[in-house]
Write an enzyme that holds these catalytic residues in place. Structure first.
Site, PDB file in Angstrom:
ATOM      1  N   TYR A 137       1.160  -1.200   0.038  1.00  0.00           N
ATOM      2  CA  TYR A 137      -0.325   0.164  -0.546  1.00  0.00           C
ATOM      3  C   TYR A 137       0.956   1.123   0.088  1.00  0.00           C
ATOM      4  O   TYR A 137       1.151   1.858   0.405  1.00  0.00           O
ATOM      5  CB  TYR A 137      -0.891   0.460   1.227  1.00  0.00           C
ATOM      6  CG  TYR A 137      -1.733   0.918   1.552  1.00  0.00           C
ATOM      7  CD1 TYR A 137      -3.055   0.510   0.074  1.00  0.00           C
ATOM      8  CD2 TYR A 137      -2.535   1.591   2.701  1.00  0.00           C
ATOM      9  CE1 TYR A 137      -4.206   1.521   0.467  1.00  0.00           C
ATOM     10  CE2 TYR A 137      -3.283   2.868   2.874  1.00  0.00           C
ATOM     11  CZ  TYR A 137      -3.934   2.618   1.581  1.00  0.00           C
ATOM     12  OH  TYR A 137      -5.433   3.505   1.547  1.00  0.00           O
ATOM     13  N   HIS A 142      -2.492   7.116  -2.988  1.00  0.00           N
ATOM     14  CA  HIS A 142      -3.328   6.776  -3.183  1.00  0.00           C
ATOM     15  C   HIS A 142      -3.887   6.537  -1.291  1.00  0.00           C
ATOM     16  O   HIS A 142      -4.963   7.042  -0.744  1.00  0.00           O
ATOM     17  CB  HIS A 142      -3.123   5.319  -3.300  1.00  0.00           C
ATOM     18  CG  HIS A 142      -4.051   4.535  -3.520  1.00  0.00           C
ATOM     19  ND1 HIS A 142      -5.138   4.122  -4.169  1.00  0.00           N
ATOM     20  CD2 HIS A 142      -4.508   3.017  -2.828  1.00  0.00           C
ATOM     21  CE1 HIS A 142      -6.640   3.091  -3.574  1.00  0.00           C
ATOM     22  NE2 HIS A 142      -5.381   2.323  -2.563  1.00  0.00           N
ATOM     23  N   GLU A 210      -1.782  -1.433 -10.183  1.00  0.00           N
ATOM     24  CA  GLU A 210      -0.716  -1.430  -9.524  1.00  0.00           C
ATOM     25  C   GLU A 210       0.649  -2.000 -10.743  1.00  0.00           C
ATOM     26  O   GLU A 210      -0.173  -2.587 -12.274  1.00  0.00           O
ATOM     27  CB  GLU A 210      -0.861  -2.398  -8.693  1.00  0.00           C
ATOM     28  CG  GLU A 210      -1.866  -2.008  -7.651  1.00  0.00           C
ATOM     29  CD  GLU A 210      -2.406  -2.964  -6.248  1.00  0.00           C
ATOM     30  OE1 GLU A 210      -0.913  -3.607  -6.577  1.00  0.00           O
ATOM     31  OE2 GLU A 210      -3.345  -3.110  -5.776  1.00  0.00           O
ATOM     32  N   TYR A 253     -13.783  -4.364   6.293  1.00  0.00           N
ATOM     33  CA  TYR A 253     -12.381  -4.597   6.315  1.00  0.00           C
ATOM     34  C   TYR A 253     -11.866  -4.012   7.686  1.00  0.00           C
ATOM     35  O   TYR A 253     -10.809  -4.094   8.229  1.00  0.00           O
ATOM     36  CB  TYR A 253     -11.966  -3.229   4.967  1.00  0.00           C
ATOM     37  CG  TYR A 253     -11.332  -1.811   5.411  1.00  0.00           C
ATOM     38  CD1 TYR A 253     -12.976  -0.838   6.224  1.00  0.00           C
ATOM     39  CD2 TYR A 253     -10.848  -1.118   6.133  1.00  0.00           C
ATOM     40  CE1 TYR A 253     -12.687   0.313   6.343  1.00  0.00           C
ATOM     41  CE2 TYR A 253     -10.421   0.098   6.790  1.00  0.00           C
ATOM     42  CZ  TYR A 253     -12.057   0.817   6.229  1.00  0.00           C
ATOM     43  OH  TYR A 253     -11.912   1.648   7.042  1.00  0.00           O
ATOM     44  N   SER A 266      -7.067 -11.072  -8.993  1.00  0.00           N
ATOM     45  CA  SER A 266      -5.887 -10.505  -9.428  1.00  0.00           C
ATOM     46  C   SER A 266      -5.378 -10.962 -10.650  1.00  0.00           C
ATOM     47  O   SER A 266      -5.185 -11.855 -10.995  1.00  0.00           O
ATOM     48  CB  SER A 266      -4.713 -10.937  -8.234  1.00  0.00           C
ATOM     49  OG  SER A 266      -6.118 -10.020  -7.273  1.00  0.00           O
TER      50      SER A 266
HETATM   51 CA    CA Z   1      -4.604  -3.663  -3.670  1.00  0.00          CA
END
Ligand code: CA
Length: 428
Positions: A137, A142, A210, A253, A266
Site C-alpha cells: 500500500y 493513494h 498496480e 475491512y 487479481s
Molecule cells: Ca491492492
C-alpha cells in the site's frame, strides 16, 4: 556479468515494428500453449513468441548449465530459483542468437519453424505458480485519497504509514492471467444510513492500477534479508490489476483488513519483464521524510524505475477511454524496502512469490489508479466517449492496463493486462 542483452544498438533479424513493447532488448519470460497444444516457457520478440523448450533442445543454450527440462515446464518457478546469474546468461544468449549478424538460427528454416510462433497463435498462461501473494500500500497519494474518503482529512494517513511499507497477505489461488474474464462478485455490504447489511452482487467493482514484482528464493525461515541485498532477489515485474469490490471492502475491512472485497480476482500481465531489462530506466524515488529506520535506508538514490502506466476502459462498442495515466516512480516505498521489510521478522519468501505495489496514484486527478479516487467515492461520474457515465465498472466493461519505459534509445514495454467484467453468476 555484463548484461549484453541490453545493448541499445542491437538489431534482430526478426522483423520488429517500431515502437513495439518487445524489442530485442526486452526479452521477457512467459509460459504458453503452442499451436500444437504443448506447454512451454518462452520469450517474446516483437510479434513472435519463442519456444525456449525447443530452443534449448536444439542446442542454442549449449554451454549454459541448465537442466534438460528447464523450459519444458508449466511455470517459471524453477528457472527463477536458479538465480540472477542464470537469468543473465539466458537473456544474453537469446539476444546473441536473434542478433541480425548471427546466422545460426536465422539461416536454419527447419529450426525456425519449430522455435518461432506468431504471438497470436499461442495462448498465454499464468507465468508462475504463485505460492504467496502479498499486496503493499505504497503510494502516498493513494493512501491519502482513500484515507480522506474513509476517515476524513485529519486522519487520512495512519501514523505508521510514513515509517514502513504497509502491506497485507492476499490470496494466490485467484491470481489469473490477462484475458481471464471476471464475474461480478457477491457479498455483504451496508447501504448508506442503514444498520443492517444486505447481500447481493457488488455495485462498486473497481480496478487497482498496480505493478507486482516476482521473487526468487530469498531466505530461510528466521533469516532477514538486508536492504543491501534485497534487489538481487527480484526477478522481474508484471502489471497487476488488483480488482476490488468497494462496497464489500468498506463493510468488512475493520478490524482485520481486506478479505472478500479483494480476493475474488487479481489479474497479471503474462510476460515478466526482468529487472535487468528495466535497469536503464532507474530513477530517483520520492524523498522520504521522516528518514526511515536504518533497516530501510538505501545507499543509492536511483532506487526506483520510470515506468509509465495507463488504465483504459474499453466499452462494449470498442471505444477506448483513458481513465488514468500514472507512473511507477510515484511510489513512496521502493521494492527493496518492501522486500527487506517483509523479511525483517524472519518471514521466508520463495521463488514465484508475487508482491503487489499497491494502487499507484500520482499527484493529479488524471493519475489516480482506481475508480474510487477518479470518481471520488462515486460522487463525480466520469463521462465516456459513448456518452454514458461510470462511477464504478458495469458488466461488459473491459479494463486494460498498459505500462512501458522509454528513453532516447529504446522502449521496453509490459504489453497488456486485461480483464472483462461479466455479470454475477446465477446462484444455485
Ligand atoms: Ca491492492
Amino acid at each position: 556479468m555484463l548484461i549484453t542483452a541490453n545493448d541499445p544498438n542491437r538489431k534482430s533479424w526478426l522483423n520488429i515494428e517500431k515502437g513495439s513493447d518487445f524489442p530485442i532488448q526486452n526479452i521477457p519470460f512467459g509460459v504458453f500453449f503452442t499451436r500444437d497444444d504443448i506447454i512451454t516457457i518462452g520469450t517474446r520478440i516483437g510479434e513472435y513468441a519463442i519456444d525456449l523448450g525447443a530452443f534449448h533442445q536444439l542446442g542454442y543454450f549449449d554451454g549454459i548449465p541448465l537442466t534438460d527440462d528447464m523450459f519444458m515446464q508449466d511455470s517459471l518457478n524453477d528457472f527463477i530459483s536458479d538465480g540472477r546469474k542464470t537469468w543473465r546468461l539466458v537473456r544474453n544468449r537469446i539476444a546473441e542468437i536473434f542478433d541480425i549478424e548471427n546466422s545460426s538460427l536465422r539461416d536454419n528454416s527447419k529450426h525456425r519453424e519449430i522455435i518461432i510462433f506468431d504471438v497470436n497463435e499461442v495462448e498465454m498462461l499464468l507465468p508462475i505458480s504463485v505460492g504467496d501473494y502479498t499486496d503493499f500500500y505504497s503510494s502516498k497519494e493513494h493512501a491519502t485519497n482513500v484515507g480522506v474518503m474513509f476517515r476524513g482529512k485529519d486522519n487520512a494517513l495512519m501514523p505508521n504509514w510514513l515509517h514502513m511499507p504497509i502491506g497485507y497477505h492476499g490470496r494466490s489461488s485467484s491470481v489469473v492471467v490477462s484475458g481471464t474474464p471476471i464475474h461480478r462478485p457477491y457479498g455483504q455490504s451496508l447501504p448508506k444510513n442503514e444498520t443492517t447489511p444486505v447481500f447481493g452482487p457488488s455495485k462498486r467493482v473497481d480496478m487497482e492500477l498496480e505493478t507486482a514484482f516476482i521473487t526468487t528464493d530469498t531466505n530461510n525461515l528466521g533469516e532477514p534479508i538486508s536492504i543491501k541485498e534485497a534487489g538481487e532477489y527480484i526477478f522481474g515485474m508484471v502489471l497487476l490489476n488488483d480488482w476490488s469490490a468497494r462496497d464489500i471492502q468498506k463493510w468488512e475491512y475493520v478490524p482485520l483488513g481486506p478479505f472478500l472485497g479483494k480476493n475474488f480476482a487479481s489479474t497479471i500481465s503474462p510476460w515478466i519483464i526482468t529487472m535487468d531489462a528495466l535497469e536503464p530506466f532507474r530513477c530517483e524515488a520520492p524523498v522520504q521524510e521522516p528518514t526511515p529506520l536504518p533497516y530501510l535506508q538505501q545507499k543509492r538514490t536511483d532506487t526506483t524505475f520510470d515506468i509509465k502506466l495507463e488504465a483504459v476502459l474499453e466499452t462494449e462498442n470498442g471505444d477506448l477511454n483513458v481513465l488514468s495515466t500514472s507512473n511507477f516512480k510515484y511510489l513512496y516505498w521502493t521494492m527493496p524496502q518492501q522486500l527487506a521489510h517483509h523479511t525483517m521478522n524472519g518471514c521466508n519468501v520463495r521463488s514465484g512469490d508475487l508482491m503487489g505495489s499497491g494502487t499507484i496514484s500520482g499527484p493529479t486527478k488524471n493519475s489516480y489508479g482506481s475508480m474510487l479516487e477518479l470518481s471520488w467515492g462515486g460522487k463525480e461520474p466520469i463521462t465516456l466517449k459513448d456518452g454514458t457515465t461510470r462511477v464504478f465498472f458495469k458488466d461488459g466493461d473491459n479494463v486494460i492496463l498498459r505500462g512501458y519505459c522509454k528513453n532516447e534509445n529504446i522502449r521496453i514495454g509490459f504489453g497488456k493486462c486485461t480483464g472483462k467484467i461479466l455479470p454475477a453468476v446465477k446462484l444455485k
